[in-house]
Design a protein around this motif. Structure first.
Motif, PDB file in Angstrom:
ATOM      1  N   ASP A   1       7.492   2.126   9.455  1.00 24.02           N
ATOM      2  CA  ASP A   1       7.858   3.160   8.492  1.00 24.02           C
ATOM      3  C   ASP A   1       9.332   3.540   8.602  1.00 24.02           C
ATOM      4  O   ASP A   1       9.806   3.915   9.684  1.00 24.02           O
ATOM      5  CB  ASP A   1       7.003   4.415   8.710  1.00 24.02           C
ATOM      6  CG  ASP A   1       5.535   4.178   8.405  1.00 24.02           C
ATOM      7  OD1 ASP A   1       5.232   3.266   7.618  1.00 24.02           O
ATOM      8  OD2 ASP A   1       4.687   4.917   8.957  1.00 24.02           O
TER       9      ASP A   1
ATOM     10  N   TRP B   1      10.139  -0.445   5.605  1.00 22.14           N
ATOM     11  CA  TRP B   1       9.929   0.042   4.243  1.00 22.14           C
ATOM     12  C   TRP B   1      10.079   1.558   4.204  1.00 22.14           C
ATOM     13  O   TRP B   1      10.023   2.243   5.220  1.00 22.14           O
ATOM     14  CB  TRP B   1       8.539  -0.358   3.725  1.00 22.14           C
ATOM     15  CG  TRP B   1       7.418   0.006   4.647  1.00 22.14           C
ATOM     16  CD1 TRP B   1       6.952   1.259   4.951  1.00 22.14           C
ATOM     17  CD2 TRP B   1       6.606  -0.897   5.414  1.00 22.14           C
ATOM     18  NE1 TRP B   1       5.918   1.208   5.835  1.00 22.14           N
ATOM     19  CE2 TRP B   1       5.679  -0.109   6.145  1.00 22.14           C
ATOM     20  CE3 TRP B   1       6.565  -2.289   5.548  1.00 22.14           C
ATOM     21  CZ2 TRP B   1       4.724  -0.677   6.995  1.00 22.14           C
ATOM     22  CZ3 TRP B   1       5.625  -2.846   6.396  1.00 22.14           C
ATOM     23  CH2 TRP B   1       4.722  -2.052   7.099  1.00 22.14           C
TER      24      TRP B   1
ATOM     25  N   ASN C   1       9.114   5.379   3.710  1.00 23.65           N
ATOM     26  CA  ASN C   1       7.903   6.135   3.996  1.00 23.65           C
ATOM     27  C   ASN C   1       8.135   7.648   3.927  1.00 23.65           C
ATOM     28  O   ASN C   1       7.402   8.375   3.267  1.00 23.65           O
ATOM     29  CB  ASN C   1       7.366   5.767   5.380  1.00 23.65           C
ATOM     30  CG  ASN C   1       6.085   6.482   5.742  1.00 23.65           C
ATOM     31  OD1 ASN C   1       5.041   6.239   5.154  1.00 23.65           O
ATOM     32  ND2 ASN C   1       6.163   7.398   6.708  1.00 23.65           N
TER      33      ASN C   1
ATOM     34  N   ILE D   1       4.554   0.078  -1.767  1.00 23.30           N
ATOM     35  CA  ILE D   1       5.458  -0.211  -0.657  1.00 23.30           C
ATOM     36  C   ILE D   1       6.786  -0.746  -1.198  1.00 23.30           C
ATOM     37  O   ILE D   1       6.808  -1.704  -1.979  1.00 23.30           O
ATOM     38  CB  ILE D   1       4.833  -1.231   0.296  1.00 23.30           C
ATOM     39  CG1 ILE D   1       3.502  -0.705   0.826  1.00 23.30           C
ATOM     40  CG2 ILE D   1       5.786  -1.536   1.451  1.00 23.30           C
ATOM     41  CD1 ILE D   1       3.584   0.636   1.506  1.00 23.30           C
ATOM     42  N   GLU D   2       7.881  -0.138  -0.770  1.00 23.97           N
ATOM     43  CA  GLU D   2       9.221  -0.585  -1.157  1.00 23.97           C
ATOM     44  C   GLU D   2       9.974  -0.996   0.106  1.00 23.97           C
ATOM     45  O   GLU D   2      10.331  -0.157   0.933  1.00 23.97           O
ATOM     46  CB  GLU D   2       9.980   0.527  -1.880  1.00 23.97           C
ATOM     47  CG  GLU D   2      11.364   0.102  -2.340  1.00 23.97           C
ATOM     48  CD  GLU D   2      12.110   1.225  -3.023  1.00 23.97           C
ATOM     49  OE1 GLU D   2      13.339   1.070  -3.214  1.00 23.97           O
ATOM     50  OE2 GLU D   2      11.496   2.260  -3.350  1.00 23.97           O
ATOM     51  N   ILE D   3      10.199  -2.282   0.254  1.00 20.56           N
ATOM     52  CA  ILE D   3      10.863  -2.805   1.443  1.00 20.56           C
ATOM     53  C   ILE D   3      12.331  -2.405   1.423  1.00 20.56           C
ATOM     54  O   ILE D   3      12.994  -2.423   0.379  1.00 20.56           O
ATOM     55  CB  ILE D   3      10.720  -4.338   1.500  1.00 20.56           C
ATOM     56  CG1 ILE D   3       9.239  -4.723   1.581  1.00 20.56           C
ATOM     57  CG2 ILE D   3      11.467  -4.909   2.698  1.00 20.56           C
ATOM     58  CD1 ILE D   3       8.991  -6.201   1.455  1.00 20.56           C
TER      59      ILE D   3
ATOM     60  N   LYS E   1      -0.280  -0.839   4.472  1.00 21.81           N
ATOM     61  CA  LYS E   1       1.137  -0.971   4.147  1.00 21.81           C
ATOM     62  C   LYS E   1       1.683  -2.328   4.572  1.00 21.81           C
ATOM     63  O   LYS E   1       2.485  -2.940   3.846  1.00 21.81           O
ATOM     64  CB  LYS E   1       1.917   0.177   4.803  1.00 21.81           C
ATOM     65  CG  LYS E   1       1.673   1.515   4.129  1.00 21.81           C
ATOM     66  CD  LYS E   1       2.550   2.613   4.682  1.00 21.81           C
ATOM     67  CE  LYS E   1       2.057   3.146   5.997  1.00 21.81           C
ATOM     68  NZ  LYS E   1       2.775   4.359   6.429  1.00 21.81           N
ATOM     69  N   LEU E   2       1.256  -2.811   5.728  1.00 30.62           N
ATOM     70  CA  LEU E   2       1.737  -4.120   6.177  1.00 30.62           C
ATOM     71  C   LEU E   2       1.273  -5.222   5.243  1.00 30.62           C
ATOM     72  O   LEU E   2       2.057  -6.110   4.868  1.00 30.62           O
ATOM     73  CB  LEU E   2       1.256  -4.385   7.604  1.00 30.62           C
ATOM     74  CG  LEU E   2       1.757  -5.689   8.232  1.00 30.62           C
ATOM     75  CD1 LEU E   2       3.282  -5.683   8.342  1.00 30.62           C
ATOM     76  CD2 LEU E   2       1.127  -5.901   9.595  1.00 30.62           C
TER      77      LEU E   2
ATOM     78  N   GLN F   1       0.363  -4.925   2.015  1.00 31.03           N
ATOM     79  CA  GLN F   1       1.003  -4.794   0.707  1.00 31.03           C
ATOM     80  C   GLN F   1       2.492  -5.129   0.752  1.00 31.03           C
ATOM     81  O   GLN F   1       3.070  -5.514  -0.261  1.00 31.03           O
ATOM     82  CB  GLN F   1       0.785  -3.381   0.168  1.00 31.03           C
ATOM     83  CG  GLN F   1      -0.647  -3.090  -0.214  1.00 31.03           C
ATOM     84  CD  GLN F   1      -0.813  -1.744  -0.905  1.00 31.03           C
ATOM     85  OE1 GLN F   1       0.163  -1.050  -1.206  1.00 31.03           O
ATOM     86  NE2 GLN F   1      -2.047  -1.364  -1.161  1.00 31.03           N
ATOM     87  N   SER F   2       3.106  -4.977   1.909  1.00 32.65           N
ATOM     88  CA  SER F   2       4.534  -5.300   2.022  1.00 32.65           C
ATOM     89  C   SER F   2       4.804  -6.786   1.891  1.00 32.65           C
ATOM     90  O   SER F   2       5.907  -7.200   1.517  1.00 32.65           O
ATOM     91  CB  SER F   2       5.078  -4.802   3.364  1.00 32.65           C
ATOM     92  OG  SER F   2       4.620  -5.636   4.432  1.00 32.65           O
TER      93      SER F   2
ATOM     94  N   LEU G   1       5.020  -8.695   4.418  1.00 35.94           N
ATOM     95  CA  LEU G   1       5.837  -9.068   5.575  1.00 35.94           C
ATOM     96  C   LEU G   1       5.033  -9.605   6.755  1.00 35.94           C
ATOM     97  O   LEU G   1       5.619 -10.075   7.734  1.00 35.94           O
ATOM     98  CB  LEU G   1       6.651  -7.863   6.059  1.00 35.94           C
ATOM     99  CG  LEU G   1       7.679  -7.286   5.091  1.00 35.94           C
ATOM    100  CD1 LEU G   1       8.349  -6.060   5.719  1.00 35.94           C
ATOM    101  CD2 LEU G   1       8.728  -8.330   4.722  1.00 35.94           C
TER     102      LEU G   1
END
Length: 234
Positions: free
Chosen positions: A12, A16, A18, A100-102, A133-134, A136-137, A139
Motif C-alpha cells: 500500500d 499502488w 491506498n 487499484i492504481e499502480i 489488491k495484489l 487486481q494489480s 503484479l
C-alpha cells in the motif's frame, strides 16, 4: 557476489495508491457527523479510537470501519441516526472495492530487478483485502513470494528474510512508512529504502533515521536500481 540478494516491497502506497481512499472516507465521515462535532474534532477522535483499537482489530479497512462506528457512537451518543450507521458501513464496503492504481515506475522497476534478485511483497492488513489488491494489480507474477502479516516488527523481517533469502544482512526493505517499513527492518539488520508517498497515516509517522549506514531515501521507486548498485557493505 552481490551484497543484497533479496528485495522486499511494501504494498500500500509503495506499489499502488491506498491512503487517498482512507482520506476520502475520513472527509465523508466528518461530513456525516457535522451536526455533532467539527471536522477537526471528528478527525482527532477517530485517530484516538484507531490508536486504541489497533491491538484489537489490527490494520486495514475493516478495523477502520469499526473505529468509525465507535467514534460516531461516542460523539453522537443515542442521537446517532441509523441512516448514518448505514452510511458508515457503506463507506467501509466501498473501500474494499476501489480500483487499484499502480504507482508510476513500479512495473518498469520490478522488470529491471526480477532476474537478479528474489523479490518479496511484505504487507500488513486484512488478508482478503490485501490478496484482492495484489491480484487486481496484476503484479503478483513479478514476485517470488508474498507475505501478509498482522504487523511489521524486527522479528517479522528476520523470519521472512531467513525464509526467502540469505538473512537480513543481505536483504533490503522498500516502503513508504518509516515506522513500519524502515525502522524495524533496520533494527533487524537489513537495508531499508524509504520511498515517501504524498499521503501518510497519522499512526505511521516516525523520525527519519538519517545517518544510519544501511538507510537510503529514494524520491521515486525508479531510483531503486541505481541505489542498489551503490549499497554495499564496507
Amino acid at each position: 557476489m552481490r551484497s543484497i540478494t533479496t528485495i522486499a516491497f511494501d504494498a500500500d502506497d509503495t506499489l499502488w495508491h491506498n491512503e487517498r481512499f482512507f482520506h476520502d472516507s475520513q472527509r465523508r465521515f466528518a461530513e456525516l457527523l457535522d451536526a455533532f462535532a467539527s471536522a477537526e474534532m471528528v478527525q482527532q477522535a477517530l485517530i484516538a479510537t484507531e490508536r486504541r483499537n489497533i491491538g484489537f482489530y489490527g490494520f486495514g479497512v475493516k478495523g477502520f470501519t469499526l473505529s468509525m462506528l465507535e467514534t460516531a457512537s461516542t460523539l453522537a451518543g443515542d442521537d446517532l441516526p441509523p441512516s448514518t450507521v448505514r452510511e458508515i458501513l457503506s463507506l467501509g464496503k466501498s473501500m474494499l472495492e476501489y480500483p487499484i492504481e499502480i504507482l508510476p515506475g513500479v512495473i518498469d522497476t520490478l522488470e529491471t530487478l526480477k532476474d537478479n534478485f528474489t523479490l518479496v511483497v511484505i504487507t500488513k492488513g486484512d488478508l482478503f483485502d490485501q490478496e484482492r489488491k495484489l491480484i487486481q494489480s496484476g503484479l503478483a507474477d513479478h514476485f517470488n513470494h508474498v507475505e501478509i502479516v498482522s504487523d511489521k516488527t524486527a522479528d517479522t523481517y528476520r523470519r521472512i528474510f531467513d525464509r526467502h533469502g540469505h538473512g537480513t544482512t543481505r536483504a533490503a526493505m522498500v516502503g513508504n512508512s518509516l515506522k513500519s517499513d524502515i525502522l524495524p527492518a533496520l533494527e533487524a539488520g537489513s537495508w531499508a529504502v524509504h520511498v515517501p508517498h504524498e499521503l501518510s497515516w497519522a499512526l505511521e509517522h516516525a523520525e527519519e533515521p538519517a545517518g544510519h549506514p544501511r538507510y537510503r531515501r529514494a524520491e521515486t521507486v525508479r531510483a531503486l536500481p541505481t541505489l542498489l548498485a551503490e549499497m554495499k557493505d564496507g
